[in-house]
Enzyme design. Sequence first.
Site, short mmCIF file in Angstrom:
data_model
loop_
_atom_site.label_atom_id
_atom_site.label_comp_id
_atom_site.label_asym_id
_atom_site.label_seq_id
_atom_site.Cartn_x
_atom_site.Cartn_y
_atom_site.Cartn_z
N ASN A 1 -6.18 8.64 7.37
CA ASN A 1 -7.63 8.47 8.01
C ASN A 1 -6.96 6.27 7.11
O ASN A 1 -6.73 6.41 5.63
CB ASN A 1 -8.45 9.05 5.59
CG ASN A 1 -9.85 7.85 5.75
OD1 ASN A 1 -10.05 7.87 6.66
ND2 ASN A 1 -10.20 8.52 4.03
N ASP B 1 0.74 2.29 3.48
CA ASP B 1 0.15 3.35 3.05
C ASP B 1 0.78 4.77 3.13
O ASP B 1 0.27 5.81 3.75
CB ASP B 1 -1.40 4.08 3.85
CG ASP B 1 -2.45 4.20 4.18
OD1 ASP B 1 -2.44 5.93 2.92
OD2 ASP B 1 -3.33 4.99 4.24
N HIS C 1 1.08 -1.19 -0.02
CA HIS C 1 0.18 0.23 0.08
C HIS C 1 0.79 1.29 0.19
O HIS C 1 1.13 1.63 0.84
CB HIS C 1 -1.22 -0.02 1.46
CG HIS C 1 -1.93 0.68 1.10
ND1 HIS C 1 -3.32 0.53 2.10
CD2 HIS C 1 -2.71 2.31 0.47
CE1 HIS C 1 -4.23 1.63 1.43
NE2 HIS C 1 -3.63 2.37 1.03
N HIS D 1 1.60 5.13 -2.09
CA HIS D 1 1.34 6.39 -3.42
C HIS D 1 1.95 6.83 -4.04
O HIS D 1 3.17 7.51 -2.63
CB HIS D 1 -0.44 7.37 -2.07
CG HIS D 1 -1.22 6.56 -1.16
ND1 HIS D 1 -2.40 6.13 -2.24
CD2 HIS D 1 -1.83 5.83 -0.47
CE1 HIS D 1 -3.59 5.81 -2.23
NE2 HIS D 1 -2.78 6.24 -0.34
N LEU D 2 2.27 6.49 -4.93
CA LEU D 2 4.15 6.82 -5.63
C LEU D 2 3.17 8.29 -6.28
O LEU D 2 4.65 9.14 -7.13
CB LEU D 2 3.92 6.46 -6.73
CG LEU D 2 5.08 4.88 -6.10
CD1 LEU D 2 5.43 4.02 -7.07
CD2 LEU D 2 6.23 5.37 -4.52
N HIS E 1 -10.09 -0.32 0.95
CA HIS E 1 -10.78 0.84 1.93
C HIS E 1 -11.98 0.90 2.89
O HIS E 1 -13.37 1.23 2.35
CB HIS E 1 -10.55 2.02 1.08
CG HIS E 1 -10.33 3.35 1.82
ND1 HIS E 1 -9.38 4.08 2.00
CD2 HIS E 1 -11.40 3.69 2.66
CE1 HIS E 1 -9.53 5.25 3.05
NE2 HIS E 1 -10.78 5.23 3.01
N ASP F 1 -8.94 2.33 -3.16
CA ASP F 1 -8.21 3.06 -2.10
C ASP F 1 -8.16 4.41 -2.50
O ASP F 1 -7.66 5.49 -3.43
CB ASP F 1 -6.72 2.47 -1.53
CG ASP F 1 -6.21 3.40 -0.68
OD1 ASP F 1 -7.37 2.98 0.87
OD2 ASP F 1 -5.65 3.67 -0.54
N HIS G 1 2.02 14.64 0.81
CA HIS G 1 2.26 15.56 0.55
C HIS G 1 2.67 16.82 0.68
O HIS G 1 3.00 16.28 1.03
CB HIS G 1 0.90 15.63 1.71
CG HIS G 1 -0.76 14.99 1.05
ND1 HIS G 1 -1.71 15.12 0.14
CD2 HIS G 1 -1.58 13.56 1.99
CE1 HIS G 1 -2.13 14.10 0.51
NE2 HIS G 1 -2.22 13.30 1.53
ZN LIG Z 1 -6.99 4.04 2.22
#
Ligand SMILES: [Zn+2]
Length: 432
Positions: free
Chosen positions: A280, A307, A60, A62-63, A181, A154, A311
């Site tokens: 989240n 996860d 999990h 996020h790229l 999710h 997700d 940002h």
């Molecule tokens: Zn998620």
Amino acid sequence: MSATTKTLIRGARILGGEPQDVLIDGETIAEVGRDLTAPEGATVVEADGKILLPGLVDLHTHLREPGREDSETVLTGTRSAAAGGYTAVHAMANTFPVADTAGVVEQVWRLGREHGYCDVQPVGAVTVGLEGRKLAELGAMADSAAGVRVFSDDGKCVDDAVIMRRALEYVKAFDGVVAQHAQEPRLTEGAQMNEGVVSGELGLTGWPAVAEESIIARDVLLAAHVGSRVHICHLSTAGSVEIVRWAKSKGWDVTAEVTPHHLLLTDELVRTYNPVYKVNPPLRTEADVMALREALADGTIDCVATDHAPHPHEDKDCEWGAAAMGMIGLETALSVVQHAMVDTGLLDWAGVADRMSFRPAAIGRLSGHGRPVSAGEPANLTLVDPAYRGEVNPAGFASRSRNTPYEGLELPGQVFATFLRGKATVMDGKLS
Ligand SMILES: [Zn+2]
């Protein structure tokens, strides 16, 4: 002169066992044993009792590429992953455009291969545009060069039970899994933090545990009903643990992950109003943290997944209510797990290898990762110095973003070296 690169790692404690030597020849582990002789021209790494693990695998991540390259790219994200000891990451589908076609997943997969820091296994969206209405081209993504096996919306919950049922049925054809999710949308409208004592005192809209637990309960029942596989993303409550434990006791094909931050941090931190703690699902209570640790230790929760959610500064450096949700985690995950699980006696290093490499690779059906540290296996390895102690300093992160909740915190352990198919992506704690 040898045609391939040879590396001898001397005196490494494989999965925390007695010190042994490991000889890497090219992309493969050639030999494991005591007092191995270094071949001519080989690089010798003195492990000096450091822990040798199979390369870590994240289910999990996020790229952010394509579309939000201001927060992360495949290059910066995979450098961050390598620095954290990872040799494979699953890249979530909530990019711009969404990874809901063979074209987008192949683009992300290729970028990972080209950069060479860490394998990138794209996750395909379950529904077109993550909109929850129409199934995406799951079969085309599975058949693509990226060979997608994990599908997830997700960031959003697949809340329509009929769509979820169809997705679970569809992925059976290619041994895929739907990673949910779990967030009932109506119960979490406007939610800012965990619903409980602290949210009551602060007057912030709560995200109740039941919004997660009700979706998990529904989805394990659906998976059982259609005989398919479901994976629960970032499980965060004690009640969710109970449901997964029950589903597993029935023999259903249910797996679950927990994030490092849910193993360590609680909603008490929201009292600071520092948006770095906004995430989240939200940080929960001490009782939830303890239940999650216990469930990871006994195997009810299969694996740790970061996860990692980068940002840009402007999306986090604002008031609580306006701030984006999410924290980065690739470069601190192993240290948090050592602190929360190993140094507390809940998990040994063999357990860490299982929860951070073997099991996530198995859930994602990755070949070449999550393999034993033995002769003939691919040389995807992580060498960790468990004696290291240091304050987390985001200025040194390889990630493009800095939204870590651990800044200034003293955490144990340092990734000393990472090998991707025999090539050192990290050496002496520094990226190659
Ligand atoms: Zn998620």
